[in-house]
Design a protein around this motif. Structure first.
Motif, PDB file in Angstrom:
ATOM      1  N   ARG A 135       0.839  -1.199   0.000  1.00 59.28           N
ATOM      2  CA  ARG A 135       0.000   0.000   0.000  1.00 59.28           C
ATOM      3  C   ARG A 135       0.879   1.257   0.000  1.00 59.28           C
ATOM      4  N   LEU A 136       1.966   1.226   0.736  1.00 59.46           N
ATOM      5  CA  LEU A 136       2.878   2.368   0.756  1.00 59.46           C
ATOM      6  C   LEU A 136       3.411   2.655  -0.644  1.00 59.46           C
ATOM      7  N   VAL A 137       3.863   1.635  -1.344  1.00 54.20           N
ATOM      8  CA  VAL A 137       4.372   1.809  -2.706  1.00 54.20           C
ATOM      9  C   VAL A 137       3.298   2.378  -3.616  1.00 54.20           C
ATOM     10  N   SER A 138       2.099   1.835  -3.492  1.00 50.38           N
ATOM     11  CA  SER A 138       0.981   2.316  -4.315  1.00 50.38           C
ATOM     12  C   SER A 138       0.732   3.807  -4.091  1.00 50.38           C
ATOM     13  N   GLU A 139       0.771   4.236  -2.828  1.00 51.80           N
ATOM     14  CA  GLU A 139       0.519   5.640  -2.525  1.00 51.80           C
ATOM     15  C   GLU A 139       1.657   6.531  -3.023  1.00 51.80           C
ATOM     16  N   LEU A 140       2.899   6.088  -2.849  1.00 52.80           N
ATOM     17  CA  LEU A 140       4.022   6.882  -3.314  1.00 52.80           C
ATOM     18  C   LEU A 140       3.990   7.055  -4.835  1.00 52.80           C
ATOM     19  N   GLU A 141       3.619   5.996  -5.536  1.00 55.18           N
ATOM     20  CA  GLU A 141       3.494   6.098  -6.996  1.00 55.18           C
ATOM     21  C   GLU A 141       2.397   7.085  -7.372  1.00 55.18           C
ATOM     22  N   PHE A 142       1.302   7.046  -6.636  1.00 47.62           N
ATOM     23  CA  PHE A 142       0.187   7.966  -6.880  1.00 47.62           C
ATOM     24  C   PHE A 142       0.613   9.409  -6.636  1.00 47.62           C
ATOM     25  N   PHE A 143       1.290   9.658  -5.530  1.00 46.51           N
ATOM     26  CA  PHE A 143       1.748  11.018  -5.206  1.00 46.51           C
ATOM     27  C   PHE A 143       2.782  11.509  -6.225  1.00 46.51           C
ATOM     28  N   LYS A 144       3.628  10.593  -6.705  1.00 49.21           N
ATOM     29  CA  LYS A 144       4.611  10.942  -7.731  1.00 49.21           C
ATOM     30  C   LYS A 144       3.909  11.380  -9.017  1.00 49.21           C
ATOM     31  N   SER A 145       2.862  10.673  -9.387  1.00 55.34           N
ATOM     32  CA  SER A 145       2.151  10.987 -10.629  1.00 55.34           C
ATOM     33  C   SER A 145       1.475  12.354 -10.567  1.00 55.34           C
ATOM     34  N   ILE A 146       1.113  12.786  -9.353  1.00 56.96           N
ATOM     35  CA  ILE A 146       0.450  14.078  -9.191  1.00 56.96           C
ATOM     36  C   ILE A 146       1.465  15.215  -9.116  1.00 56.96           C
ATOM     37  N   GLY A 147       2.625  14.944  -8.516  1.00 54.88           N
ATOM     38  CA  GLY A 147       3.675  15.956  -8.501  1.00 54.88           C
ATOM     39  C   GLY A 147       3.931  16.627  -7.170  1.00 54.88           C
ATOM     40  N   PHE A 148       3.701  15.929  -6.063  1.00 57.91           N
ATOM     41  CA  PHE A 148       3.994  16.493  -4.752  1.00 57.91           C
ATOM     42  C   PHE A 148       5.506  16.588  -4.528  1.00 57.91           C
ATOM     43  N   ASP A 149       5.907  17.574  -3.712  1.00 59.63           N
ATOM     44  CA  ASP A 149       7.313  17.751  -3.358  1.00 59.63           C
ATOM     45  C   ASP A 149       7.695  16.925  -2.129  1.00 59.63           C
ATOM     46  N   TYR A 150       6.789  16.875  -1.154  1.00 53.28           N
ATOM     47  CA  TYR A 150       7.029  16.203   0.121  1.00 53.28           C
ATOM     48  C   TYR A 150       6.004  15.091   0.344  1.00 53.28           C
ATOM     49  N   VAL A 151       6.405  14.107   1.138  1.00 55.97           N
ATOM     50  CA  VAL A 151       5.464  13.114   1.661  1.00 55.97           C
ATOM     51  C   VAL A 151       5.720  12.980   3.153  1.00 55.97           C
ATOM     52  N   GLU A 152       4.623  13.032   3.938  1.00 51.60           N
ATOM     53  CA  GLU A 152       4.738  12.838   5.391  1.00 51.60           C
ATOM     54  C   GLU A 152       4.506  11.369   5.708  1.00 51.60           C
ATOM     55  N   ILE A 153       5.511  10.745   6.312  1.00 46.39           N
ATOM     56  CA  ILE A 153       5.518   9.308   6.569  1.00 46.39           C
ATOM     57  C   ILE A 153       5.090   9.031   8.004  1.00 46.39           C
ATOM     58  N   PRO A 154       4.175   8.068   8.221  1.00 38.90           N
ATOM     59  CA  PRO A 154       3.735   7.764   9.594  1.00 38.90           C
ATOM     60  C   PRO A 154       4.652   6.749  10.274  1.00 38.90           C
ATOM     61  N   ALA A 155       5.208   7.118  11.405  1.00 42.87           N
ATOM     62  CA  ALA A 155       6.085   6.189  12.123  1.00 42.87           C
ATOM     63  C   ALA A 155       5.314   4.963  12.609  1.00 42.87           C
ATOM     64  N   ALA A 156       4.016   5.120  12.851  1.00 35.29           N
ATOM     65  CA  ALA A 156       3.223   4.012  13.390  1.00 35.29           C
ATOM     66  C   ALA A 156       2.567   3.174  12.301  1.00 35.29           C
ATOM     67  N   GLY A 157       2.713   3.541  11.060  1.00 38.28           N
ATOM     68  CA  GLY A 157       2.007   2.819   9.998  1.00 38.28           C
ATOM     69  C   GLY A 157       2.856   1.839   9.226  1.00 38.28           C
ATOM     70  N   LEU A 158       4.159   1.749   9.557  1.00 32.22           N
ATOM     71  CA  LEU A 158       5.070   0.951   8.738  1.00 32.22           C
ATOM     72  C   LEU A 158       5.764  -0.159   9.517  1.00 32.22           C
ATOM     73  N   ASP A 159       5.435  -0.311  10.793  1.00 36.08           N
ATOM     74  CA  ASP A 159       6.003  -1.369  11.634  1.00 36.08           C
ATOM     75  C   ASP A 159       7.522  -1.298  11.740  1.00 36.08           C
ATOM     76  N   VAL A 160       8.075  -0.076  11.675  1.00 36.69           N
ATOM     77  CA  VAL A 160       9.524   0.073  11.844  1.00 36.69           C
ATOM     78  C   VAL A 160       9.889   0.248  13.316  1.00 36.69           C
ATOM     79  N   ILE A 161       8.884   0.467  14.162  1.00 37.30           N
ATOM     80  CA  ILE A 161       9.105   0.626  15.601  1.00 37.30           C
ATOM     81  C   ILE A 161       8.225  -0.375  16.341  1.00 37.30           C
ATOM     82  N   ALA A 162       8.819  -1.109  17.254  1.00 35.03           N
ATOM     83  CA  ALA A 162       8.053  -2.027  18.108  1.00 35.03           C
ATOM     84  C   ALA A 162       8.628  -1.953  19.517  1.00 35.03           C
TER      85      ALA A 162
END
Length: 304
Positions: free
Chosen positions: A20-47
């Motif tokens: 889902r993250l990849v899908s969203e990043l591709e979508f944001f890239k196609s629109i042309g955003f400069d920044y993306v705000e990443i959720p620390a709690a949404g990616l399971d990088v912290i436990a």
């Protein structure tokens, strides 16, 4: 000059899914955003307040494939006023470390709520948050990020008092215009005055639309997204122009303030509003970047 315009990957929307993250990043890239705000709690990088290195490396590699600049949103539930729960502090530490690893510029932290259920005076809880942020600001400086304290259910001026009390260059303000609009309508404080007070200290703005209706006035309506939309209750994160926030004047105030930070378009329901992202981005570019450039050109011509 605004640094750039971005949008957010919502914690609940991505819910640990790399796909889902990849899908969203591709979508944001196609629109042309400069920044993306990443959720620390949404990616399971912290436990358990610790970085999961294998997961982190996977996310870092993925993010490096894009030309976005990044910010990070700390978990909403972190509350640095509550010293009796050390996990809040540890999770915030890990979030700052994560932000440093992905070269993010800002970590957004929700201004802490006073907990009246514990036997700790309010003044002590407020002091606890100040001390914690001072300590964490040193870590943020080491990692090359700024902690931005966001207004949620409080006036911007109250959050600004905290930022001033911390008095550290790596702790600044994040103004959520949607939150401020609801609080202003509910409490009667001056919406525009609060915005003007906060902008000189802000590193980031969160923009979306709503109807200014506090959930506290509709307590019998359950906290179900579909019902909230029907009644227009709470922070709906609508595309700009679909609610009641007076954005014509808001844009003018932002431009006149000379705000030079990051603007994040915060639309949380992609299922509902995928088709509106591009229109909102174009609107923000016209009203905040191009309009500001035109004003500068006019001023230079007058000087000549």
């Amino acid at each position: 000059m605004i640094k750039g315009i971005g949008t957010n990957v919502d914690t609940r929307r991505v819910n640990g899914s790399i796909k889902r993250l990849v899908s969203e990043l591709e979508f944001f890239k196609s629109i042309g955003f400069d920044y993306v705000e990443i959720p620390a709690a949404g990616l399971d990088v912290i436990a358990r307040g610790r970085i999961i290195r294998k997961r982190l490396e996977r996310v870092k590699e993925l993010l490096s494939n894009y030309n976005f600049r990044y910010t990070v949103h700390a978990p909403d539930v972190i509350n640095l006023k509550i010293k009796t729960n050390p996990w809040h502090y540890q999770v915030m530490e890990a979030t700052i470390e994560f932000a440093g690893e992905i070269n993010a510029e800002v970590v957004v932290y929700h201004y802490g709520e006073v907990d009246h259920s514990i036997d700790v005076p309010e003044r002590v809880q407020r002091k606890t948050e100040i001390v914690a942020l001072r300590e964490l600001a040193d870590l943020a400086k080491e990692k090359g990020v700024v902690i931005g304290v966001e207004n949620v259910g409080h006036p911007v001026s109250e959050v600004l008092k905290l930022v001033r009390a911390v008095n550290h260059p790596n702790v600044k303000l994040v103004i959520d215009v949607g939150h401020l609009f609801i609080v202003s309508n509910y409490t009667g404080i001056d919406f525009y005055d609060e915005l003007k007070k906060g902008l000189p200290y802000a590193v980031e703005l969160h923009l979306s639309d709503n109807f200014g209706e506090s959930p506290q006035t509709y307590q019998k309506i359950p906290d179900v997204e579909a019902f909230r939309f029907v009644y227009g209750i709470g922070d709906l994160h609508l595309p700009i122009g679909e609610g009641d926030i007076p954005y014509n004047k808001v844009f003018r105030i932002i431009r006149e303030s000379g705000f030079d930070g990051i603007v994040i378009l915060e639309i949380n329901s992609m299922d509902r509003f995928a088709d509106e992202y591009a229109d909102s981005l174009n609107l923000l570019r016209r009203r905040l970047i191009l309009a500001a450039d035109n004003n500068k050109t006019k001023k230079r011509r007058k000087v000549k």
